[in-house]
Scaffold this motif. Structure first.
Motif, PDB file in Angstrom:
ATOM      1  N   VAL A  59     -37.436  -4.738  -0.641  1.00  0.00           N
ATOM      2  CA  VAL A  59     -37.547  -5.720  -1.704  1.00  0.00           C
ATOM      3  C   VAL A  59     -36.191  -6.365  -1.920  1.00  0.00           C
ATOM      4  O   VAL A  59     -35.153  -5.712  -1.828  1.00  0.00           O
ATOM      5  N   GLN A  60     -36.180  -7.675  -2.190  1.00  0.00           N
ATOM      6  CA  GLN A  60     -34.927  -8.365  -2.518  1.00  0.00           C
ATOM      7  C   GLN A  60     -34.713  -8.294  -4.023  1.00  0.00           C
ATOM      8  O   GLN A  60     -35.670  -8.455  -4.805  1.00  0.00           O
ATOM      9  N   LEU A  61     -33.453  -8.054  -4.396  1.00  0.00           N
ATOM     10  CA  LEU A  61     -33.097  -7.870  -5.798  1.00  0.00           C
ATOM     11  C   LEU A  61     -31.975  -8.839  -6.166  1.00  0.00           C
ATOM     12  O   LEU A  61     -30.995  -8.966  -5.414  1.00  0.00           O
ATOM     13  N   VAL A  62     -32.099  -9.485  -7.308  1.00  0.00           N
ATOM     14  CA  VAL A  62     -31.084 -10.427  -7.766  1.00  0.00           C
ATOM     15  C   VAL A  62     -30.695 -10.093  -9.203  1.00  0.00           C
ATOM     16  O   VAL A  62     -31.529 -10.160 -10.109  1.00  0.00           O
ATOM     17  N   GLU A  63     -29.415  -9.725  -9.379  1.00  0.00           N
ATOM     18  CA  GLU A  63     -28.924  -9.384 -10.704  1.00  0.00           C
ATOM     19  C   GLU A  63     -28.391 -10.617 -11.433  1.00  0.00           C
ATOM     20  O   GLU A  63     -27.959 -11.582 -10.796  1.00  0.00           O
ATOM     21  N   SER A  64     -28.404 -10.549 -12.741  1.00  0.00           N
ATOM     22  CA  SER A  64     -27.799 -11.582 -13.574  1.00  0.00           C
ATOM     23  C   SER A  64     -27.418 -10.968 -14.909  1.00  0.00           C
ATOM     24  O   SER A  64     -27.872  -9.865 -15.241  1.00  0.00           O
TER      25      SER A  64
ATOM     26  N   LEU B 187     -24.082  -6.478 -23.754  1.00  0.00           N
ATOM     27  CA  LEU B 187     -24.572  -7.325 -22.674  1.00  0.00           C
ATOM     28  C   LEU B 187     -25.915  -6.776 -22.220  1.00  0.00           C
ATOM     29  O   LEU B 187     -26.155  -5.573 -22.317  1.00  0.00           O
ATOM     30  N   ARG B 188     -26.752  -7.679 -21.691  1.00  0.00           N
ATOM     31  CA  ARG B 188     -27.986  -7.239 -21.057  1.00  0.00           C
ATOM     32  C   ARG B 188     -28.021  -7.768 -19.636  1.00  0.00           C
ATOM     33  O   ARG B 188     -27.963  -8.982 -19.412  1.00  0.00           O
ATOM     34  N   LEU B 189     -28.129  -6.844 -18.695  1.00  0.00           N
ATOM     35  CA  LEU B 189     -28.268  -7.199 -17.290  1.00  0.00           C
ATOM     36  C   LEU B 189     -29.747  -7.256 -16.925  1.00  0.00           C
ATOM     37  O   LEU B 189     -30.545  -6.477 -17.438  1.00  0.00           O
ATOM     38  N   SER B 190     -30.068  -8.178 -16.031  1.00  0.00           N
ATOM     39  CA  SER B 190     -31.428  -8.296 -15.518  1.00  0.00           C
ATOM     40  C   SER B 190     -31.405  -8.184 -14.003  1.00  0.00           C
ATOM     41  O   SER B 190     -30.443  -8.607 -13.355  1.00  0.00           O
ATOM     42  N   CYS B 191     -32.465  -7.636 -13.459  1.00  0.00           N
ATOM     43  CA  CYS B 191     -32.622  -7.515 -12.011  1.00  0.00           C
ATOM     44  C   CYS B 191     -34.028  -7.980 -11.657  1.00  0.00           C
ATOM     45  O   CYS B 191     -35.010  -7.295 -11.995  1.00  0.00           O
ATOM     46  N   ALA B 192     -34.101  -9.131 -11.018  1.00  0.00           N
ATOM     47  CA  ALA B 192     -35.392  -9.698 -10.639  1.00  0.00           C
ATOM     48  C   ALA B 192     -35.728  -9.300  -9.207  1.00  0.00           C
ATOM     49  O   ALA B 192     -34.918  -9.523  -8.292  1.00  0.00           O
ATOM     50  N   ALA B 193     -36.909  -8.736  -9.025  1.00  0.00           N
ATOM     51  CA  ALA B 193     -37.366  -8.328  -7.697  1.00  0.00           C
ATOM     52  C   ALA B 193     -38.225  -9.423  -7.074  1.00  0.00           C
ATOM     53  O   ALA B 193     -38.858 -10.210  -7.774  1.00  0.00           O
TER      54      ALA B 193
ATOM     55  N   TRP C 242     -30.667  -2.945  -2.353  1.00  0.00           N
ATOM     56  CA  TRP C 242     -29.586  -3.198  -3.304  1.00  0.00           C
ATOM     57  C   TRP C 242     -29.479  -4.699  -3.589  1.00  0.00           C
ATOM     58  O   TRP C 242     -29.684  -5.518  -2.698  1.00  0.00           O
ATOM     59  N   GLY C 243     -29.081  -5.025  -4.805  1.00  0.00           N
ATOM     60  CA  GLY C 243     -28.738  -6.388  -5.132  1.00  0.00           C
ATOM     61  C   GLY C 243     -27.299  -6.676  -4.722  1.00  0.00           C
ATOM     62  O   GLY C 243     -26.593  -5.808  -4.215  1.00  0.00           O
ATOM     63  N   GLN C 244     -26.875  -7.898  -4.977  1.00  0.00           N
ATOM     64  CA  GLN C 244     -25.531  -8.309  -4.555  1.00  0.00           C
ATOM     65  C   GLN C 244     -24.459  -7.901  -5.561  1.00  0.00           C
ATOM     66  O   GLN C 244     -23.268  -7.949  -5.253  1.00  0.00           O
TER      67      GLN C 244
END
Length: 116
Positions: free
Chosen positions: A2-7, A18-24, A106-108
């Motif tokens: 799965v590809q993961l993108v953090e923000s 802070l709130r981190l998000s990880c979109a799959a 893993w995300g970036q």
């Protein structure tokens, strides 16, 4: 896998949140565990918090009571709510997903910097 993108990373002062998000890239329902790791300057990557399907959550001692990991299956997203941030929380935060038999994804990474 799965590809993961953090923000959600950024620069904050000590005591702030802070709130981190990880979109799959696809449904996370079947993923065995999802969560967050971090790597500070000169340090190894370490576990911060994870959600294990059918088991519950797991936190590093250093963040217990301050950080909360959660997920929204409908949005294929995992969150990390970070309160009462400290300078020692400064690190690159990575989203992780483990799914048998594919292994880890893993995300970036997203930078979190906490100033004193």
């Amino acid at each position: 896998q799965v590809q993961l993108v953090e923000s959600g990373g950024g620069l904050v002062q000590a005591g702030e949140s802070l709130r981190l998000s990880c979109a799959a890239s696809r449904s996370i329902i079947s993923i065995n565990s999802m969560g967050w790791y971090r790597q500070g300057p000169g340090n190894q990557r370490e576990l911060v918090a994870t959600i294990i399907n059918g088991v519950g959550t797991n936190y590093a001692d250093s963040v217990k009571g301050r950080f909360t990991v959660s997920k929204d299956n409908a949005k294929n997203t995992v969150y990390l709510q970070m309160n009462s941030l400290k300078p020692e929380d400064t690190a690159v935060y990575y989203c992780n997903a483990y799914e048998w038999p594919f292994g880890n994804s893993w995300g970036q990474g997203t930078q979190v910097t906490v100033s004193s």
